[in-house]
Structures are given as C-alpha cells and as structure tokens.
Scaffold this motif. Sequence first.
Motif, PDB file in Angstrom:
ATOM      1  N   TRP A   1     -18.353 -41.305 -94.851  1.00 22.00           N
ATOM      2  CA  TRP A   1     -19.392 -40.305 -95.121  1.00 22.00           C
ATOM      3  C   TRP A   1     -20.712 -40.981 -95.451  1.00 22.00           C
ATOM      4  O   TRP A   1     -21.762 -40.605 -94.936  1.00 22.00           O
ATOM      5  CB  TRP A   1     -18.946 -39.411 -96.270  1.00 22.00           C
ATOM      6  CG  TRP A   1     -19.865 -38.267 -96.563  1.00 22.00           C
ATOM      7  CD1 TRP A   1     -20.829 -38.215 -97.520  1.00 22.00           C
ATOM      8  CD2 TRP A   1     -19.892 -36.998 -95.891  1.00 22.00           C
ATOM      9  NE1 TRP A   1     -21.465 -36.988 -97.502  1.00 22.00           N
ATOM     10  CE2 TRP A   1     -20.914 -36.226 -96.513  1.00 22.00           C
ATOM     11  CE3 TRP A   1     -19.168 -36.449 -94.843  1.00 22.00           C
ATOM     12  CZ2 TRP A   1     -21.208 -34.923 -96.107  1.00 22.00           C
ATOM     13  CZ3 TRP A   1     -19.466 -35.149 -94.443  1.00 22.00           C
ATOM     14  CH2 TRP A   1     -20.470 -34.412 -95.061  1.00 22.00           C
ATOM     15  N   ARG A   2     -20.653 -41.995 -96.282  1.00 25.44           N
ATOM     16  CA  ARG A   2     -21.879 -42.707 -96.657  1.00 25.44           C
ATOM     17  C   ARG A   2     -22.499 -43.399 -95.450  1.00 25.44           C
ATOM     18  O   ARG A   2     -23.726 -43.360 -95.265  1.00 25.44           O
ATOM     19  CB  ARG A   2     -21.588 -43.730 -97.753  1.00 25.44           C
ATOM     20  CG  ARG A   2     -22.840 -44.461 -98.238  1.00 25.44           C
ATOM     21  CD  ARG A   2     -22.560 -45.356 -99.420  1.00 25.44           C
ATOM     22  NE  ARG A   2     -21.585 -46.400 -99.117  1.00 25.44           N
ATOM     23  CZ  ARG A   2     -21.159 -47.292 -99.990  1.00 25.44           C
ATOM     24  NH1 ARG A   2     -21.593 -47.255-101.245  1.00 25.44           N
ATOM     25  NH2 ARG A   2     -20.284 -48.202 -99.640  1.00 25.44           N
TER      26      ARG A   2
ATOM     27  N   SER B   1     -22.386 -42.541 -92.429  1.00 23.42           N
ATOM     28  CA  SER B   1     -22.908 -41.580 -91.449  1.00 23.42           C
ATOM     29  C   SER B   1     -24.206 -40.935 -91.908  1.00 23.42           C
ATOM     30  O   SER B   1     -24.819 -40.168 -91.165  1.00 23.42           O
ATOM     31  CB  SER B   1     -21.867 -40.487 -91.167  1.00 23.42           C
ATOM     32  OG  SER B   1     -21.654 -39.688 -92.319  1.00 23.42           O
TER      33      SER B   1
ATOM     34  N   LYS C   1     -27.390 -36.429 -95.128  1.00 20.00           N
ATOM     35  CA  LYS C   1     -26.695 -36.515 -93.841  1.00 20.00           C
ATOM     36  C   LYS C   1     -27.303 -35.460 -92.932  1.00 20.00           C
ATOM     37  O   LYS C   1     -27.488 -34.312 -93.338  1.00 20.00           O
ATOM     38  CB  LYS C   1     -25.201 -36.273 -94.046  1.00 20.00           C
ATOM     39  CG  LYS C   1     -24.343 -36.384 -92.797  1.00 20.00           C
ATOM     40  CD  LYS C   1     -22.873 -36.204 -93.172  1.00 20.00           C
ATOM     41  CE  LYS C   1     -21.973 -36.018 -91.961  1.00 20.00           C
ATOM     42  NZ  LYS C   1     -21.865 -37.249 -91.160  1.00 20.00           N
TER      43      LYS C   1
ATOM     44  N   TYR D   1     -20.451 -34.283-100.001  1.00 17.70           N
ATOM     45  CA  TYR D   1     -19.106 -34.433 -99.424  1.00 17.70           C
ATOM     46  C   TYR D   1     -18.284 -33.156 -99.569  1.00 17.70           C
ATOM     47  O   TYR D   1     -17.297 -32.967 -98.863  1.00 17.70           O
ATOM     48  CB  TYR D   1     -18.390 -35.604-100.091  1.00 17.70           C
ATOM     49  CG  TYR D   1     -17.107 -36.032 -99.418  1.00 17.70           C
ATOM     50  CD1 TYR D   1     -17.141 -36.694 -98.197  1.00 17.70           C
ATOM     51  CD2 TYR D   1     -15.874 -35.786-100.005  1.00 17.70           C
ATOM     52  CE1 TYR D   1     -15.975 -37.103 -97.577  1.00 17.70           C
ATOM     53  CE2 TYR D   1     -14.692 -36.192 -99.392  1.00 17.70           C
ATOM     54  CZ  TYR D   1     -14.755 -36.850 -98.182  1.00 17.70           C
ATOM     55  OH  TYR D   1     -13.600 -37.252 -97.568  1.00 17.70           O
TER      56      TYR D   1
ATOM     57  N   ILE E   1     -17.519 -31.383 -96.200  1.00 14.79           N
ATOM     58  CA  ILE E   1     -16.909 -32.115 -95.095  1.00 14.79           C
ATOM     59  C   ILE E   1     -15.987 -31.254 -94.242  1.00 14.79           C
ATOM     60  O   ILE E   1     -15.930 -31.407 -93.025  1.00 14.79           O
ATOM     61  CB  ILE E   1     -16.158 -33.370 -95.614  1.00 14.79           C
ATOM     62  CG1 ILE E   1     -15.690 -34.223 -94.433  1.00 14.79           C
ATOM     63  CG2 ILE E   1     -15.014 -32.999 -96.551  1.00 14.79           C
ATOM     64  CD1 ILE E   1     -15.131 -35.572 -94.831  1.00 14.79           C
TER      65      ILE E   1
ATOM     66  N   TRP F   1     -18.073 -29.091 -91.856  1.00 13.72           N
ATOM     67  CA  TRP F   1     -19.205 -29.745 -91.195  1.00 13.72           C
ATOM     68  C   TRP F   1     -19.125 -29.606 -89.670  1.00 13.72           C
ATOM     69  O   TRP F   1     -20.094 -29.185 -89.022  1.00 13.72           O
ATOM     70  CB  TRP F   1     -19.262 -31.215 -91.592  1.00 13.72           C
ATOM     71  CG  TRP F   1     -20.543 -31.887 -91.212  1.00 13.72           C
ATOM     72  CD1 TRP F   1     -20.825 -32.552 -90.058  1.00 13.72           C
ATOM     73  CD2 TRP F   1     -21.734 -31.945 -92.007  1.00 13.72           C
ATOM     74  NE1 TRP F   1     -22.113 -33.024 -90.077  1.00 13.72           N
ATOM     75  CE2 TRP F   1     -22.690 -32.659 -91.267  1.00 13.72           C
ATOM     76  CE3 TRP F   1     -22.072 -31.458 -93.270  1.00 13.72           C
ATOM     77  CZ2 TRP F   1     -23.971 -32.895 -91.754  1.00 13.72           C
ATOM     78  CZ3 TRP F   1     -23.353 -31.693 -93.759  1.00 13.72           C
ATOM     79  CH2 TRP F   1     -24.280 -32.405 -92.993  1.00 13.72           C
TER      80      TRP F   1
END
Length: 303
Positions: A34-35, A37, A51, A74, A77, A80
């Motif tokens: 996640w970080r 991206s 993001k 997050y 997620i 998403w």
Amino acid sequence: MKEWWVQVGLLGVPLLAAYLHIPPPQLSPALRSWRSSGTFFTYKGQNIFYKDSTGAVGSSDVVILLHGFPTSSYDWIKIWEGLTQRFHRVIALDFLGFGFSDKPRPHRYSILEQADIVEGLVRHLGLRSHRINLLSHDYGDTVAQELLHRYGHNKTGSILINSLCLSNGGLSQVLFSPGLEQFLGPTRSPHRQSSGICGRPCGITMGISLWTGPVSLSVLQYINQRKQHRQRWVGALTSTSVPLHLIYGPLDPVNPHPEFLQLYKKVLPMSTVSVLDDHISHYPQLEDPMGFLNSYLNFINSF
C-alpha cells in the motif's frame, strides 16, 4: 462515563510503551505494498501520504476518501478496486498524525487543519476546477463537514463538492461515544489484522493504532472540536443542496442504534440512508465491503 474512563485506563500501558519509543512491529507485506503504491506531497513542511489511482475509462468523476480515527487510508483497501471501475480518479490520503503521514509533536491537531490539507492535496493534483465526490468515515465525516461548510460559504480555496457520503461518524456530541473499539480497530472484522496503520513512524498492523503515543491523545481533541463547532458542522449538512447519503453499520458502539439513526433522519430528512446487515459495526467498509460498495454506487448513480 465511568466505562469511558475505564477504557482510557486500559490504554495506559501501550501508550506508555509508545511514549518510551518502543519500536512498532514490522509492516505486513500488504501494508508495504500500500505504501509503495502511493506517494507524498508536502503541506507546510509536513509530508502527507496519499494514493491516487486512475480508473474507469470514459468517466471524469473523481472521488476522495476520508478515513477515520485512529486508522488510515488503508481502511479503503477492500473497496478500492470496485471504486476504480466506476470513477476516473480514486484518491485517499492519510491525515496528519495518521498512517504514513508525518506525526509532529507537540502539535495542535485540528479538523480545520485536516480540511486545509485536503484542499492542499486537491490543488497539488490540479483538481481545483473539478467537482469532487467525498466518501468519508468516522473522523473523516467531520473533516467532510468542514469542507462542506467552506464550499457552502464560497470560502477561498474551497473544493467543489459534487456529493457527500458519510459513514458511521458522530453527527452529535450527545450521541457520540468513543470507546475502546475505536482504538483497537474493527474487532468484528475477519481481516482485523491489517485494518489499522496509524503508527509511529509510519504504521503498524494487528488493528491496534496506538504507536503514535501522545499524538493519538492530541488528535482526540477533535471530540471537543465537534462540540465547539457543532452548529457550524451540522449546519453545513442541514443547509446544503449537495446530495447526501449515509451508510450505517447498526452494531456500532460509537454511534449506537437506533438512537443515532433516529437523530440523523430527524436532522437530515433530505439525506438518503443505507443500513447494512445487523452484524455490521463501526467499520462497514471493511466488515461488509460488497454491501458498502453497492450502497455507495447506488447513491452515486441516483443523481
């Protein structure tokens, strides 16, 4: 009241550990992904993580996701990918003091500042002239109300709001009852392990987001700010012509059923509402991502 102070007392040990700089657990592979991206922009010297995904071809619609306390971007997620199939741009940020964003201390954290940061991100992304759909949860609901107030009063720098969808956030200080679950994350979710990353310096797993230590307590000032600015923020909802919707998990100890829903419908009769299954609690986007996503898309496609 007694229960609240007991719960705060239970937090003493992990908060002391954070204050003494005991290092947080390592990030899970999912959080590292996640970080990687996302990226950062700088707001008044602070690094803010966000993001930004390009999604549906042929659509110009933009949605910005505003997370709750004490977690991070997050939290979104599980919906998403579904959002990218409907929107051209799907954007989420970690508020200052949360997730991968900087956590200055000492610092007077405020909802007003977080709204400034959202406006700063919109400018940074070149979206000032775009109409923005806001999807918010918990703490993010209050940030969204401040943004709605600014939009309704034509404040300089305000973003153009196309729609607002709230979820499981405190409309009234009277009914808002922060409890241990808000610190521990979605305890009823089968994916609790990866739900919260409000960590120091950048995030932790296991759904416990206390590694900010004193930062968490500083951010909690938003509870008092809700009381202080209640007329401003509830007034923004009652006076707006922007389409409003609420997605609600009824098994929510923070915003209890049926009192919260009754108040919401009384104060905002013009808003539409989606009530999820009885077992869905404070983190509906994690506990019932398909139900949450379908409810949101039905709202977006209704106007």
